[in-house]
Design a protein around this motif. Structure first.
Motif, PDB file in Angstrom:
ATOM      1  N   GLU A  57      26.799 -23.712 -46.704  1.00 40.34           N
ATOM      2  CA  GLU A  57      27.122 -22.739 -47.743  1.00 40.34           C
ATOM      3  C   GLU A  57      27.212 -23.434 -49.092  1.00 40.34           C
ATOM      4  O   GLU A  57      27.687 -24.568 -49.199  1.00 40.34           O
ATOM      5  N   THR A  58      26.768 -22.730 -50.091  1.00 38.79           N
ATOM      6  CA  THR A  58      26.913 -23.272 -51.435  1.00 38.79           C
ATOM      7  C   THR A  58      28.333 -23.021 -51.908  1.00 38.79           C
ATOM      8  O   THR A  58      29.074 -22.231 -51.333  1.00 38.79           O
ATOM      9  N   PHE A  59      28.693 -23.676 -52.983  1.00 40.80           N
ATOM     10  CA  PHE A  59      30.029 -23.519 -53.551  1.00 40.80           C
ATOM     11  C   PHE A  59      30.250 -22.068 -53.980  1.00 40.80           C
ATOM     12  O   PHE A  59      31.308 -21.496 -53.769  1.00 40.80           O
ATOM     13  N   ARG A  60      29.225 -21.462 -54.561  1.00 39.48           N
ATOM     14  CA  ARG A  60      29.342 -20.078 -55.024  1.00 39.48           C
ATOM     15  C   ARG A  60      29.586 -19.139 -53.842  1.00 39.48           C
ATOM     16  O   ARG A  60      30.405 -18.230 -53.915  1.00 39.48           O
ATOM     17  N   GLN A  61      28.866 -19.346 -52.737  1.00 35.60           N
ATOM     18  CA  GLN A  61      29.044 -18.488 -51.570  1.00 35.60           C
ATOM     19  C   GLN A  61      30.455 -18.626 -51.008  1.00 35.60           C
ATOM     20  O   GLN A  61      31.083 -17.636 -50.633  1.00 35.60           O
ATOM     21  N   ARG A  62      30.962 -19.847 -50.955  1.00 37.40           N
ATOM     22  CA  ARG A  62      32.327 -20.035 -50.475  1.00 37.40           C
ATOM     23  C   ARG A  62      33.330 -19.352 -51.387  1.00 37.40           C
ATOM     24  O   ARG A  62      34.288 -18.744 -50.935  1.00 37.40           O
ATOM     25  N   ALA A  63      33.104 -19.451 -52.722  1.00 34.08           N
ATOM     26  CA  ALA A  63      34.015 -18.821 -53.672  1.00 34.08           C
ATOM     27  C   ALA A  63      33.975 -17.299 -53.545  1.00 34.08           C
ATOM     28  O   ALA A  63      35.012 -16.634 -53.625  1.00 34.08           O
ATOM     29  N   ALA A  95      38.006 -12.231 -49.396  1.00 39.27           N
ATOM     30  CA  ALA A  95      39.090 -12.305 -48.425  1.00 39.27           C
ATOM     31  C   ALA A  95      40.447 -12.062 -49.088  1.00 39.27           C
ATOM     32  O   ALA A  95      41.333 -11.466 -48.493  1.00 39.27           O
ATOM     33  N   GLY A  96      40.584 -12.518 -50.288  1.00 38.18           N
ATOM     34  CA  GLY A  96      41.864 -12.373 -50.988  1.00 38.18           C
ATOM     35  C   GLY A  96      41.760 -11.444 -52.169  1.00 38.18           C
ATOM     36  O   GLY A  96      41.834 -11.895 -53.300  1.00 38.18           O
ATOM     37  N   GLN A  97      41.602 -10.170 -51.953  1.00 43.75           N
ATOM     38  CA  GLN A  97      41.487  -9.203 -53.036  1.00 43.75           C
ATOM     39  C   GLN A  97      42.840  -8.899 -53.670  1.00 43.75           C
ATOM     40  O   GLN A  97      42.934  -8.071 -54.548  1.00 43.75           O
ATOM     41  N   GLN A  98      43.873  -9.533 -53.198  1.00 44.25           N
ATOM     42  CA  GLN A  98      45.195  -9.285 -53.745  1.00 44.25           C
ATOM     43  C   GLN A  98      45.305  -9.925 -55.119  1.00 44.25           C
ATOM     44  O   GLN A  98      44.736 -10.985 -55.374  1.00 44.25           O
ATOM     45  N   PRO A  99      46.028  -9.288 -56.020  1.00 47.04           N
ATOM     46  CA  PRO A  99      46.239  -9.910 -57.323  1.00 47.04           C
ATOM     47  C   PRO A  99      47.092 -11.162 -57.162  1.00 47.04           C
ATOM     48  O   PRO A  99      47.866 -11.271 -56.211  1.00 47.04           O
ATOM     49  N   PRO A 100      46.955 -12.116 -58.067  1.00 43.47           N
ATOM     50  CA  PRO A 100      47.750 -13.340 -57.945  1.00 43.47           C
ATOM     51  C   PRO A 100      49.247 -13.028 -58.056  1.00 43.47           C
ATOM     52  O   PRO A 100      49.645 -12.092 -58.739  1.00 43.47           O
ATOM     53  N   LYS A 101      50.029 -13.798 -57.358  1.00 45.07           N
ATOM     54  CA  LYS A 101      51.473 -13.586 -57.370  1.00 45.07           C
ATOM     55  C   LYS A 101      52.042 -13.955 -58.738  1.00 45.07           C
ATOM     56  O   LYS A 101      51.683 -14.976 -59.314  1.00 45.07           O
ATOM     57  N   ARG A 102      52.919 -13.114 -59.207  1.00 44.21           N
ATOM     58  CA  ARG A 102      53.572 -13.403 -60.482  1.00 44.21           C
ATOM     59  C   ARG A 102      54.968 -13.933 -60.198  1.00 44.21           C
ATOM     60  O   ARG A 102      55.572 -13.654 -59.165  1.00 44.21           O
TER      61      ARG A 102
END
Length: 137
Positions: free
Chosen positions: A15-21, A27-34
């Motif tokens: 996998e390329t870096f872009r595909q992994r990203a 997988a993590g569609q959650q907003p970042p924790k504040r």
């Protein structure tokens, strides 16, 4: 006896870096924790400005206000140059490192700077001694 033909091995492309990203982002569609303090500090502003924003959004649906919005958009394009708009867009797309990663990377940079500086100082001292010995004799 005749041997069976050897199976050809297929190598899966890594996998390329872009595909992994992209997979990680899906997988993590959650907003970042504040942080709690930041959330608590923002709460009074949310209470005040959320109704104001909703009201402005409803006003923006009416024709006279759409015209005003277009004028303000045009003025914003003039007053806010393209460089700043593009920079802002890029900054919103950045994935910032965590505090732990930042600390680790900072220590790595400092260690590299110290080692590189010491090696340059050592080479400078050695060349100074060599040239003084060769040229001053």
């Amino acid at each position: 006896m005749a041997e069976a033909p050897a199976k050809k091995r297929r190598v899966k492309n890594p996998e390329t870096f872009r595909q992994r990203a992209e997979k990680a982002a899906e997988a993590g569609q959650q907003p970042p924790k504040r942080r709690r303090v930041r959330k608590a500090a923002a709460r009074p502003f949310v209470v005040v400005f959320r109704p104001v924003g909703r009201g402005i959004k409803k006003l923006g649906q009416y024709q006279p206000f759409k015209f005003i919005g277009k004028i303000l958009h045009f003025v914003g394009l003039i007053l806010w140059p393209r460089y700043f708009r593009n920079s802002w867009t890029e900054l919103r797309g950045v994935t910032w490192p965590s505090w732990k990663q930042s600390r680790r990377l900072t220590y790595a940079v400092l260690a590299f700077a110290v080692i590189f500086g010491a090696s340059i100082a050592l080479v400078d001292w050695g060349l100074d001694k060599v040239f003084k010995h060769v040229l001053l004799k």
